[in-house]
Write an enzyme that holds these catalytic residues in place. Structure first.
Site, PDB file in Angstrom:
ATOM      1  N   LEU A 135       0.617  -1.073  -0.003  1.00  0.00           N
ATOM      2  CA  LEU A 135       0.169   0.085  -0.116  1.00  0.00           C
ATOM      3  C   LEU A 135       0.735   1.165  -0.260  1.00  0.00           C
ATOM      4  CD1 LEU A 135      -2.851  -0.803   2.684  1.00  0.00           C
ATOM      5  CD2 LEU A 135      -2.892  -0.925  -0.122  1.00  0.00           C
ATOM      6  N   ASP A 136       0.529   2.815  -0.233  1.00  0.00           N
ATOM      7  CA  ASP A 136       1.087   3.921  -0.511  1.00  0.00           C
ATOM      8  C   ASP A 136       1.445   3.824   1.159  1.00  0.00           C
ATOM      9  OD1 ASP A 136       1.099   3.971  -2.963  1.00  0.00           O
ATOM     10  OD2 ASP A 136      -1.035   5.432  -3.341  1.00  0.00           O
ATOM     11  N   ILE A 137       2.569   5.271   1.448  1.00  0.00           N
ATOM     12  CA  ILE A 137       2.195   5.335   2.437  1.00  0.00           C
ATOM     13  C   ILE A 137       1.486   5.653   3.288  1.00  0.00           C
ATOM     14  CG2 ILE A 137       4.731   6.983   4.067  1.00  0.00           C
ATOM     15  CD1 ILE A 137       6.628   5.819   2.439  1.00  0.00           C
ATOM     16  N   THR A 139      -1.721   5.337   2.721  1.00  0.00           N
ATOM     17  CA  THR A 139      -2.690   4.616   2.837  1.00  0.00           C
ATOM     18  C   THR A 139      -3.034   3.845   4.101  1.00  0.00           C
ATOM     19  OG1 THR A 139      -2.740   4.851   0.152  1.00  0.00           O
ATOM     20  CG2 THR A 139      -3.883   2.786   0.849  1.00  0.00           C
ATOM     21  N   ARG A 244      -6.045   6.503  -7.212  1.00  0.00           N
ATOM     22  CA  ARG A 244      -6.322   7.986  -7.011  1.00  0.00           C
ATOM     23  C   ARG A 244      -5.735   8.518  -8.349  1.00  0.00           C
ATOM     24  NH1 ARG A 244      -0.261   8.299  -4.242  1.00  0.00           N
ATOM     25  NH2 ARG A 244      -0.304   9.968  -4.026  1.00  0.00           N
TER      26      ARG A 244
END
Length: 311
Positions: A135-137, A139, A244
């Site tokens: 996951l993105d940082i 998120t 996104r």
């Protein structure tokens, strides 16, 4: 460690991918070398997205491969599901899933291997600590870790075959009229995903060595506010920044997402992007269905309460 290689005459596409294939290195290792400016083609500094020059001489300095994450027993860890072959944990916003460089700490994997040491040997790349997804940082939410190598291969295959149910909650700018789906392909360029809505755009990107990837995002309206909409989003594919990029392309960027939404995404009291991996469901290595739910973090619940009170 300095390496020198002449690219095959059959090489094509992006330079970073061609280098990873030619050297037999993980793409993360090659990506790191580009970030540090340690890749040169014919003596000139190169970018990851540069188009391949078949037959060109490439010099690259790569860091020593990172070993397993160092266990950090003091790090908090919320376990959502635990079976003998896997664990699903609740990732907070603001931390990476696993280290990128040797000795890096403070990631989710550091906490996982402290409680589940066997995860350190589950993934092909030791630094991943058994993580099957990322996951993105910024998120938060469900992240899947394998506890043995065979389980990792089976679970990774489920993701590749698009057999994993991944549901997110996303607060977006504007009022979304109804549910829908976006299947606009996405190409990675400069640390972001670029929508490729037509053949002309695809042709331009291919000429630069960028290859669009299929991406499919479904959404439905969970709740409308005066200036924002809470969406329940399901992704079939797993392209970088997919949700996104797709929602921003529709004119409804994720709240707090400055990269894709700019100033329009700002929301008072929100200090991160409002994107949360709320549900993960997959058939485990032994065939049993595994389902995990992650509650919305308090800081995001507070944002919704303020929006509701303002109506």
């Amino acid at each position: 460690m300095r390496r020198e290689i002449r690219l095959p005459l059959t090489a094509s596409g992006r330079l970073d991918r061609a280098l990873a294939d030619a050297l037999g290195l993980g793409r993360a290792t090659v990506k790191r070398a580009f970030q540090l400016g340690e890749v040169r083609v014919r003596g000139r500094r190169a970018r990851a997205s540069d188009a391949v020059e078949p037959g060109a001489l490439v010099e690259i300095d790569v860091e020593a491969p990172a070993g397993p994450p160092e266990p950090e027993p003091e790090a908090p860890l919320a376990v959502l599901v635990e079976t003998p072959r896997l664990v699903v944990v609740d990732k907070p916003a603001g931390i990476a899933v696993h280290p990128l460089a040797p000795g890096e700490g403070g990631t989710l994997a550091n906490a996982v291997v402290a409680r589940f040491p066997e995860c350190a040997g589950a993934s092909p790349e030791p630094r991943e600590g058994g993580a099957v997804q990322r996951l993105d940082i910024e998120t938060s939410g469900c992240v899947l870790f394998a506890r043995d190598a065979e389980a990792w291969e089976a679970l990774h295959s489920r993701f590749s075959l698009r057999e994993v149910e991944k549901v997110y909650l996303a607060l977006v700018v504007g009022r979304v009229a109804s549910g829908g789906v976006s299947s606009v392909p996405l190409a990675q360029r400069g640390g972001r995903s670029v929508p490729v809505p037509d053949p002309e755009t695809e042709e331009r990107l291919l000429a630069k060595g960028l290859r669009p990837r299929p991406a499919e995002t479904h959404w439905e309206v969970a709740r409308r506010y005066e200036t924002h909409t809470l969406l329940r989003v399901r992704i079939v594919t797993g392209v970088m920044h997919q949700i996104r990029a797709h929602l921003a392309n529709l004119g409804h960027p994720v709240a707090g997402d400055a990269l894709y939404g700019g100033a329009a995404s700002e929301l008072p009291g929100l200090r991160r992007q409002f994107l949360h991996a709320s549900r993960l469901a997959v058939d485990g290595p032994d065939g049993a269905r595994v389902e995990a739910m992650s509650p919305l973090p308090p800081e995001l619940e507070a944002v919704l309460e303020r929006l509701g009170a303002a109506q």
